[in-house]
Design an enzyme around this catalytic site. Structure first.
Site, mmCIF file in Angstrom:
data_model
loop_
_atom_site.group_PDB
_atom_site.id
_atom_site.type_symbol
_atom_site.label_atom_id
_atom_site.label_comp_id
_atom_site.label_asym_id
_atom_site.label_seq_id
_atom_site.Cartn_x
_atom_site.Cartn_y
_atom_site.Cartn_z
ATOM 1 N N ARG A 103 17.297 -15.504 21.111
ATOM 2 C CA ARG A 103 16.560 -14.345 21.609
ATOM 3 C C ARG A 103 15.816 -13.697 20.445
ATOM 4 N NH1 ARG A 103 18.645 -8.469 23.812
ATOM 5 N NH2 ARG A 103 16.562 -7.704 24.383
ATOM 6 N N HIS A 104 14.613 -13.212 20.708
ATOM 7 C CA HIS A 104 13.788 -12.594 19.668
ATOM 8 C C HIS A 104 14.491 -11.393 19.019
ATOM 9 C CE1 HIS A 104 12.872 -9.080 22.175
ATOM 10 N NE2 HIS A 104 12.664 -9.920 23.177
ATOM 11 N N GLY A 105 13.991 -10.973 17.867
ATOM 12 C CA GLY A 105 14.543 -9.812 17.171
ATOM 13 C C GLY A 105 14.214 -8.506 17.881
ATOM 14 N N LEU A 106 14.795 -7.436 17.398
ATOM 15 C CA LEU A 106 14.595 -6.113 17.997
ATOM 16 C C LEU A 106 13.109 -5.760 18.028
ATOM 17 C CD1 LEU A 106 16.303 -3.562 18.965
ATOM 18 C CD2 LEU A 106 15.747 -2.628 16.704
ATOM 19 N N SER A 107 12.644 -5.321 19.204
ATOM 20 C CA SER A 107 11.237 -4.970 19.366
ATOM 21 C C SER A 107 11.072 -3.461 19.487
ATOM 22 C CB SER A 107 10.669 -5.640 20.624
ATOM 23 O OG SER A 107 11.246 -5.065 21.782
ATOM 24 N N THR A 108 9.834 -3.013 19.444
ATOM 25 C CA THR A 108 9.566 -1.575 19.545
ATOM 26 C C THR A 108 10.042 -1.018 20.874
ATOM 27 O OG1 THR A 108 7.310 -2.165 20.249
ATOM 28 C CG2 THR A 108 7.627 -1.571 17.933
ATOM 29 N N TRP A 109 9.832 -1.756 21.950
ATOM 30 C CA TRP A 109 10.267 -1.256 23.254
ATOM 31 C C TRP A 109 11.776 -1.395 23.446
ATOM 32 C CZ3 TRP A 109 6.099 -2.506 27.555
ATOM 33 C CH2 TRP A 109 4.935 -1.796 27.249
ATOM 34 N N ASN A 110 12.414 -2.373 22.777
ATOM 35 C CA ASN A 110 13.878 -2.391 22.763
ATOM 36 C C ASN A 110 14.393 -1.092 22.159
ATOM 37 O OD1 ASN A 110 14.092 -5.903 21.870
ATOM 38 N ND2 ASN A 110 14.351 -4.974 23.885
ATOM 39 N N ARG A 154 6.544 -10.596 20.665
ATOM 40 C CA ARG A 154 7.845 -10.370 20.039
ATOM 41 C C ARG A 154 8.617 -11.670 19.832
ATOM 42 N NH1 ARG A 154 7.461 -8.390 25.199
ATOM 43 N NH2 ARG A 154 9.083 -8.957 26.727
ATOM 44 N N GLU A 178 8.594 -13.973 29.554
ATOM 45 C CA GLU A 178 9.593 -13.114 30.172
ATOM 46 C C GLU A 178 9.257 -12.836 31.630
ATOM 47 O OE1 GLU A 178 12.411 -12.489 30.502
ATOM 48 O OE2 GLU A 178 13.087 -10.920 29.120
#
Length: 304
Positions: A103-110, A154, A178
């Site tokens: 899974r991708h790294g932490l994103s701004t919307w996360n 992301r 997604e």
């Protein structure tokens, strides 16, 4: 005749003068009343004893810096498997395959607790970039024939960081995008719950029956996931890395295990989490690792 090779593990349940010794593996079914106490013992209080033909016993303290080397070939890993699940390809594939999902790294919307869906407006935060670097380091000893990634920013950014320095080009698949959540995308979870309470509740509690714009996004995602598996498993190579998003990861994992969309929320994957599947030549899956995150909190490197 030398040492017999019998190992005794001695645990001090009360005091050094009151100890119980028994062979390894421990006979758990015979000692149910001792099980909680034994498991709670610190490593420094476990002793290894080796008996010899001379009836003498030598005892060595097992401390964290003196752990025995474990041969992975005798730790119970599956030698082979058949009909673990139904085939994802419905045809023979060229060879057994290993697929590592990330899974991708932490994103701004996360970070802002926003609903992302298929939107491409969310990018990696500084923490997310650091997580991707950790993933790169953790996977450096593993050879991958190909890396498949979602083209959404992301995931794309994460894949570019993790794959940097490897010779083969990244392969972007639209089937790894997604799940689309339409007008909920970009909203904070709190706002979505307040403005669209019915839709939000169904999405959170009954995703298989969540309907938007006349479609069932979770059910559609299951179809996409099965198509994606087939495309990847029929590709040349034996070891693949896949970088994508949580919802499609849930669908990939569930379809590989034969679980329906009703089980959508039975699995969770952290940012930077890794899952590993083995596939036999019939395209049947066996889960080897789920949401592995040791590398997120340490310098752990997975063996090749």
């Amino acid at each position: 005749m030398g040492t017999s090779g019998i190992i005794f593990l001695t645990t001090h349940l009360c005091s050094p003068s009151n100890s119980i010794s028994f062979p390894s593996p421990w006979p758990w079914p015979l000692l149910p009343q001792l099980r909680p106490s034994i498991r709670a013992l610190p490593l420094s209080r476990i002793r290894s004893s080796v008996s010899s033909s001379s009836s003498s016993t030598t005892t060595t303290e097992l401390t964290p810096d003196k752990l025995p080397t474990i041969d992975s070939s005798v730790t119970g890993g599956a030698y082979d498997f058949a009909k673990a699940t139904t085939s994802l390809t419905n045809e023979l594939i060229s060879s057994p395959k290993k697929v590592t999902l990330l899974r991708h790294g932490l994103s701004t919307w996360n970070a802002e607790s926003r609903i992302q869906g298929s939107s491409d407006l969310s990018v990696l935060t500084e923490v997310g970039e650091e997580q991707a670097e950790r993933c790169k380091k953790a996977l450096e000893n593993i050879y991958f024939d190909q890396c498949f990634a979602s083209p959404i920013s992301r995931a794309k950014q994460t894949a570019e960081i993790v794959w940097q320095g490897r010779e083969k080009p990244l392969v972007y698949l639209d089937s790894l995008r997604e799940i689309p959540l339409y007008h909920l995308e970009g909203m904070t979870n709190a706002d979505a719950k307040r403005i669209y309470p019915k839709e939000y509740t169904i999405w959170r509690e009954d995703p298989a029956n969540f309907i938007m714009n006349g479609r069932y996004p979770a059910r559609d995602l299951w179809i996409t996931a099965r198509d994606c598996w087939k495309e990847m498993l029929l590709s040349p190579g034996e070891s693949f890395l896949v970088v994508t998003h949580k919802s499609i990861l849930r669908a990939l994992i569930c379809t590989a295990l034969g679980l329906d969309p009703e089980r959508f929320r039975s699995i969770d994957i952290n940012n930077g989490g890794l899952c590993v599947f083995n596939f036999n030549v019939r395209g049947e899956a066996m889960l080897k690792g789920l949401n592995m995150t040791a590398h997120m909190y340490s310098d752990h490197v997975y063996p090749g």
